[in-house]
Design a protein around this motif. Structure first.
Motif, PDB file in Angstrom:
ATOM      1  N   GLN A  99      94.075  93.592  84.030  1.00 46.50           N
ATOM      2  CA  GLN A  99      93.280  93.527  82.807  1.00 46.50           C
ATOM      3  C   GLN A  99      94.203  93.111  81.665  1.00 46.50           C
ATOM      4  O   GLN A  99      95.014  93.902  81.181  1.00 46.50           O
ATOM      5  CB  GLN A  99      92.621  94.882  82.501  1.00 46.50           C
ATOM      6  N   PRO A 100      94.103  91.865  81.208  1.00 50.38           N
ATOM      7  CA  PRO A 100      95.046  91.354  80.204  1.00 50.38           C
ATOM      8  C   PRO A 100      94.980  92.082  78.867  1.00 50.38           C
ATOM      9  O   PRO A 100      96.000  92.229  78.192  1.00 50.38           O
ATOM     10  CB  PRO A 100      94.633  89.880  80.044  1.00 50.38           C
ATOM     11  N   SER A 101      93.789  92.517  78.437  1.00 52.64           N
ATOM     12  CA  SER A 101      93.671  93.125  77.112  1.00 52.64           C
ATOM     13  C   SER A 101      92.626  94.226  77.121  1.00 52.64           C
ATOM     14  O   SER A 101      91.756  94.272  77.987  1.00 52.64           O
ATOM     15  CB  SER A 101      93.283  92.068  76.062  1.00 52.64           C
ATOM     16  N   ASN A 102      92.734  95.118  76.150  1.00 56.72           N
ATOM     17  CA  ASN A 102      91.741  96.186  75.960  1.00 56.72           C
ATOM     18  C   ASN A 102      91.770  96.595  74.493  1.00 56.72           C
ATOM     19  O   ASN A 102      92.433  97.544  74.117  1.00 56.72           O
ATOM     20  CB  ASN A 102      92.019  97.379  76.874  1.00 56.72           C
ATOM     21  N   GLU A 103      91.032  95.885  73.667  1.00 57.35           N
ATOM     22  CA  GLU A 103      91.085  96.052  72.220  1.00 57.35           C
ATOM     23  C   GLU A 103      90.343  97.292  71.721  1.00 57.35           C
ATOM     24  O   GLU A 103      90.541  97.715  70.589  1.00 57.35           O
ATOM     25  CB  GLU A 103      90.510  94.812  71.539  1.00 57.35           C
ATOM     26  N   GLY A 104      89.452  97.851  72.535  1.00 59.71           N
ATOM     27  CA  GLY A 104      88.732  99.044  72.116  1.00 59.71           C
ATOM     28  C   GLY A 104      87.453  98.755  71.356  1.00 59.71           C
ATOM     29  O   GLY A 104      86.451  99.463  71.495  1.00 59.71           O
ATOM     30  N   ARG A 105      87.455  97.706  70.542  1.00 50.78           N
ATOM     31  CA  ARG A 105      86.259  97.310  69.800  1.00 50.78           C
ATOM     32  C   ARG A 105      86.376  95.833  69.449  1.00 50.78           C
ATOM     33  O   ARG A 105      87.468  95.268  69.415  1.00 50.78           O
ATOM     34  CB  ARG A 105      86.100  98.139  68.520  1.00 50.78           C
ATOM     35  N   GLN A 106      85.235  95.240  69.188  1.00 54.19           N
ATOM     36  CA  GLN A 106      85.243  93.830  68.804  1.00 54.19           C
ATOM     37  C   GLN A 106      85.653  93.695  67.347  1.00 54.19           C
ATOM     38  O   GLN A 106      85.161  94.420  66.476  1.00 54.19           O
ATOM     39  CB  GLN A 106      83.863  93.199  69.018  1.00 54.19           C
ATOM     40  N   LYS A 107      86.569  92.772  67.096  1.00 52.79           N
ATOM     41  CA  LYS A 107      87.068  92.542  65.737  1.00 52.79           C
ATOM     42  C   LYS A 107      86.697  91.131  65.305  1.00 52.79           C
ATOM     43  O   LYS A 107      86.775  90.187  66.091  1.00 52.79           O
ATOM     44  CB  LYS A 107      88.588  92.722  65.691  1.00 52.79           C
ATOM     45  N   PHE A 108      86.312  90.999  64.049  1.00 52.24           N
ATOM     46  CA  PHE A 108      85.923  89.705  63.523  1.00 52.24           C
ATOM     47  C   PHE A 108      86.974  89.194  62.547  1.00 52.24           C
ATOM     48  O   PHE A 108      87.636  89.980  61.864  1.00 52.24           O
ATOM     49  CB  PHE A 108      84.556  89.799  62.832  1.00 52.24           C
ATOM     50  N   ASN A 109      87.130  87.875  62.505  1.00 52.08           N
ATOM     51  CA  ASN A 109      88.094  87.223  61.594  1.00 52.08           C
ATOM     52  C   ASN A 109      89.513  87.720  61.827  1.00 52.08           C
ATOM     53  O   ASN A 109      90.295  87.848  60.886  1.00 52.08           O
ATOM     54  CB  ASN A 109      87.684  87.447  60.133  1.00 52.08           C
ATOM     55  N   ASP A 110      89.829  87.990  63.080  1.00 55.78           N
ATOM     56  CA  ASP A 110      91.148  88.494  63.453  1.00 55.78           C
ATOM     57  C   ASP A 110      91.784  87.498  64.412  1.00 55.78           C
ATOM     58  O   ASP A 110      91.282  87.278  65.518  1.00 55.78           O
ATOM     59  CB  ASP A 110      91.011  89.868  64.105  1.00 55.78           C
ATOM     60  N   ASP A 111      92.880  86.869  64.000  1.00 57.86           N
ATOM     61  CA  ASP A 111      93.477  85.806  64.810  1.00 57.86           C
ATOM     62  C   ASP A 111      94.035  86.322  66.134  1.00 57.86           C
ATOM     63  O   ASP A 111      93.868  85.686  67.179  1.00 57.86           O
ATOM     64  CB  ASP A 111      94.565  85.061  64.026  1.00 57.86           C
ATOM     65  N   LYS A 112      94.666  87.495  66.132  1.00 57.04           N
ATOM     66  CA  LYS A 112      95.218  88.037  67.374  1.00 57.04           C
ATOM     67  C   LYS A 112      94.103  88.442  68.342  1.00 57.04           C
ATOM     68  O   LYS A 112      94.214  88.238  69.553  1.00 57.04           O
ATOM     69  CB  LYS A 112      96.128  89.236  67.064  1.00 57.04           C
ATOM     70  N   HIS A 113      93.046  89.010  67.806  1.00 57.22           N
ATOM     71  CA  HIS A 113      91.913  89.398  68.643  1.00 57.22           C
ATOM     72  C   HIS A 113      91.275  88.158  69.270  1.00 57.22           C
ATOM     73  O   HIS A 113      90.940  88.150  70.471  1.00 57.22           O
ATOM     74  CB  HIS A 113      90.887  90.157  67.800  1.00 57.22           C
ATOM     75  N   ASN A 114      91.085  87.107  68.478  1.00 56.00           N
ATOM     76  CA  ASN A 114      90.505  85.876  68.995  1.00 56.00           C
ATOM     77  C   ASN A 114      91.391  85.228  70.046  1.00 56.00           C
ATOM     78  O   ASN A 114      90.895  84.653  71.021  1.00 56.00           O
ATOM     79  CB  ASN A 114      90.246  84.895  67.852  1.00 56.00           C
ATOM     80  N   MET A 115      92.702  85.314  69.848  1.00 52.83           N
ATOM     81  CA  MET A 115      93.624  84.747  70.830  1.00 52.83           C
ATOM     82  C   MET A 115      93.487  85.464  72.173  1.00 52.83           C
ATOM     83  O   MET A 115      93.465  84.823  73.243  1.00 52.83           O
ATOM     84  CB  MET A 115      95.063  84.854  70.316  1.00 52.83           C
ATOM     85  N   LYS A 116      93.375  86.788  72.148  1.00 56.28           N
ATOM     86  CA  LYS A 116      93.199  87.547  73.388  1.00 56.28           C
ATOM     87  C   LYS A 116      91.854  87.236  74.034  1.00 56.28           C
ATOM     88  O   LYS A 116      91.749  87.125  75.261  1.00 56.28           O
ATOM     89  CB  LYS A 116      93.326  89.051  73.104  1.00 56.28           C
ATOM     90  N   ALA A 117      90.824  87.082  73.203  1.00 57.38           N
ATOM     91  CA  ALA A 117      89.501  86.754  73.736  1.00 57.38           C
ATOM     92  C   ALA A 117      89.511  85.384  74.401  1.00 57.38           C
ATOM     93  O   ALA A 117      88.947  85.209  75.492  1.00 57.38           O
ATOM     94  CB  ALA A 117      88.467  86.801  72.614  1.00 57.38           C
ATOM     95  N   TRP A 118      90.132  84.409  73.760  1.00 61.21           N
ATOM     96  CA  TRP A 118      90.222  83.058  74.321  1.00 61.21           C
ATOM     97  C   TRP A 118      91.027  83.070  75.620  1.00 61.21           C
ATOM     98  O   TRP A 118      90.655  82.420  76.606  1.00 61.21           O
ATOM     99  CB  TRP A 118      90.845  82.142  73.292  1.00 61.21           C
TER     100      TRP A 118
END
Length: 652
Positions: free
Chosen positions: A534-553
């Motif tokens: 499991q590459p990532s586990n952010e806990g919640r969806q974040k908006f306008n967050d570059d690191k969060h979007n990078m993990k999602a992509w």
């Protein structure tokens, strides 16, 4: 000989001595003339007529390769291809077309980072010498030595060091101007879907993706390829920082409330909701731009600037920050809905705005849009600037318009591959994203014999994770996606055993941990070894967050590399993965409570995303009782009863 000269001299009326002198002089000058002529042919001058023709017609200035010789100039080489004419720009020194140049005779143009230029107001001023390409050649050699083909993919791929984050506009790609075409180029260019000429170092995923992904059985149609090349030409002429762009923008701004004709028309895409929604709506917007001869520009904030390479050669799709439409808002921009209402009241096409805002977001309260209807499109065709906000894959609505329908069917004879082709054309991970994707794949997934993608979305935070996990286990067990455990045996040697890698994509780490502990050091009934990552586990969806979007992509792309995919119903995150990978996923039932349901999961019939809010009325205002049966190629989504999606022709 002397008698002949004397007779000739008498015949033409001059002395024999003069004639002898002339003959001697001719014999001396003849070899000199031959040498000068030979040197001239090998020099770097281009026929003046060719140059004048090129200046008069810049769009058709390519001189046939066999007629051109250049000296210290930038040239466009026309190379053979599958019905396309890829252009590759190289800078050469004293090279003739008689023979291919050696590597030290070719110099790459300095790569340009267009995104940096757009946000800084001009070209990059940093200087420096260009490096040689020896490291790139060594990387290629090392990669070929370490590759081992497995089911169309490769293992132990050595990834080159990261370059610039966004695709450069430099078009140098090869170290030679010869006509040789690598047989692998067709796979790299996806059968002509992609164009050559991009600087490889600035967008490594564009040329390395085929090392990770199985070849797609779906090839782009020749008509789609030609339309993409036509769009690229339009984008080059009217894209940011061109004369046409500045002239048109000034005209649009100065003519705020008048019906005007401009040399270029635009559609600006603006973000709504999460990255999955944004990517499917970007693809739909791009297709609409192609159908309406508009240039598509994307308004990327910082959270998306480092995700993707530039998709268009020698231009950018990013709306510049100094654009008059960067800081637009709905209050001071006329909306599509008000335009439709005014048009109904006056039945007039006069007084159309020069810019219009269109909201195609999901909302059960919004009135019917009628966006696909001929009358609406006739009005929109007269407006040079459209600003679109959508979180939907509204491509199915284009099949409801007779004119669009004809074009889309010609471009996509296989109607269930539209997003598959568009996503592979538009979305290439930036070098920063590609380094993370390729590194994770090589470290954890490359050694597996089969990869299973498991995407778990929790819509209701109050839903028990245990209830959702129970749903997942029932699905993978019932459909033999993963093997059962053999409680009678303990773990044995893993030598020569089949390895299945399970990639879990979820905001919550519990799902990956539970599945991993379930199979860790356990024997399965068929002897397969199950490894869970499991590459990532952010806990919640974040908006306008570059690191969060990078993990999602990263998660979406890795999921798309799977051999089999399980996704959560209604999740656009899963839509992107299945479309990129041409996968028909198993759809998990949308669990919103803690009860046990008889519905577990079902196999989807198409890799296309579901259109969640299709039109509910015909263009004449009559209600549709069954939209799926009213138009060809459309079927109800399995994960949303009132949604529609595109199906394969044979399925219809």
């Amino acid at each position: 000989m002397e008698i002949v000269l004397q007779a000739t001299a008498e015949k033409i009326g001059i002395s024999s001595k003069r004639l002898k002198a002339g003959v001697v002089l001719f014999l001396i000058l003849l070899p000199v003339a031959v040498m000068v002529s030979s040197l001239y042919q090998k020099s770097g001058f281009v026929n003046i007529e060719e140059l004048s023709e090129a200046e008069e017609s810049p769009q058709n200035s390519t001189i046939p390769l066999e007629r051109r010789v250049h000296n210290n100039s930038t040239v466009s080489l026309v190379l053979p291809g599958n019905g396309t004419v890829p252009e590759e720009r190289v800078t050469t020194k004293n090279i003739t077309t008689a023979s291919a140049p050696s590597e030290d005779m070719v110099q790459r143009e300095t790569p340009r980072n267009v995104t940096d230029e757009l946000f800084s107001g001009g070209p990059n001023q940093l200087g420096g010498k260009q490096g040689n390409n020896s490291s790139g050649d060594m990387d290629q050699q090392e990669r070929s030595e370490n590759e081992t083909a497995v089911d169309g993919r490769t293992k132990n791929i050595t990834v080159a060091a990261s370059g610039s984050k966004n695709a450069s506009l430099s078009t140098s790609t090869n170290d030679s101007t010869s006509n040789f075409v690598n047989p692998d180029d067709n796979d790299k260019l996806l059968g002509g879907l992609l164009t050559s000429g991009f600087d490889e170092a600035s967008c490594k995923s564009r040329t390395q993706f085929h090392l990770f992904r199985k070849p797609s059985p779906h090839k782009p149609s020749p008509y789609l390829v030609s339309q993409l090349r036509n769009y690229e030409d339009l984008h080059r002429r009217c894209g940011p920082n061109t004369k046409a762009y500045h002239k048109t923008m000034m005209k649009i701004v100065q003519s705020k409330n008048h019906d005007i004709a401009t040399m270029c028309k635009y559609i600006i895409w603006t973000a709504a909701n999460g990255l999955g929604n944004q990517m499917i709506s970007m693809a739909a917007t791009f297709l609409y731009a192609m159908l309406t001869n508009r240039v598509m520009l994307v308004k990327f904030e910082k959270d998306k600037l480092n995700l993707f390479c530039e998709p268009f050669l020698n231009s950018s799709w990013i709306l510049p920050r100094n654009s008059p439409y960067w800081s637009w808002n709905e209050i001071n921009t006329e909306t599509y809905q008000t335009m439709i209402e005014k048009d109904k009241a006056s039945n007039s096409k006069e007084g159309l705005p020069s810019a219009l805002y269109i909201n195609l977001q999901f909302s059960s309260k919004n009135p019917e849009k009628f966006f696909h209807c001929d009358h609406s499109q006739d009005l929109l065709r007269k407006i040079p600037m459209l600003i679109l906000r959508s979180d939907q894959y509204f491509v199915p609505s284009m099949f409801m318009n007779p004119i669009f329908n004809l074009e889309v069917v010609k471009m996509f004879p296989e109607s269930d591959t539209i997003f598959h082709h568009l996503a592979r054309y538009l979305f290439h991970p930036s070098n920063e994203a590609w380094e993370q994707i390729s590194s994770y794949y090589n470290t954890h997934l490359a050694k597996a014999d089969e990869q299973i993608g498991l995407q778990i979305r929790v819509f209701n935070p109050s839903t028990s994770k245990q209830a959702i996990m129970h749903l997942v286990l029932r699905c993978i067990s019932k459909h033999n996606i993963l093997p059962e455990l053999d409680d009678l045996q303990t773990s044995t040697s893993r030598k020569n055993q089949t390895i299945k890698a399970v990639l879990v994509a979820s905001l919550y780490r519990e799902f990956g941990d539970n599945l991993r502990s379930m199979y860790l050091n356990k024997q399965t009934v068929n002897g397969e070894v199950i490894e869970v990552y499991q590459p990532s586990n952010e806990g919640r969806q974040k908006f306008n967050d570059d690191k969060h979007n990078m993990k999602a992509w990263m998660d979406m792309y890795l999921l798309s590399l799977s051999d089999m995919l399980v996704t959560t119903s209604l999740s656009t995150f899963g839509y992107v993965a299945q479309g990129l990978g041409n996968l028909k996923p198993w759809l998990l039932y949308k669990q919103t409570d803690n009860k046990t349901h008889s519905d577990i999961c079902q196999r989807d019939f198409s890799s296309e995303p579901c259109y969640h809010i299709p039109p509910r009325h015909y263009c004449n205002g009559d209600s549709m009782t069954d939209i799926a049966s009213s138009f060809p190629y459309l079927r109800r989504c399995k994960d949303l009863y009132f949604g529609v999606k595109l199906a394969h022709n044979s399925f219809v």
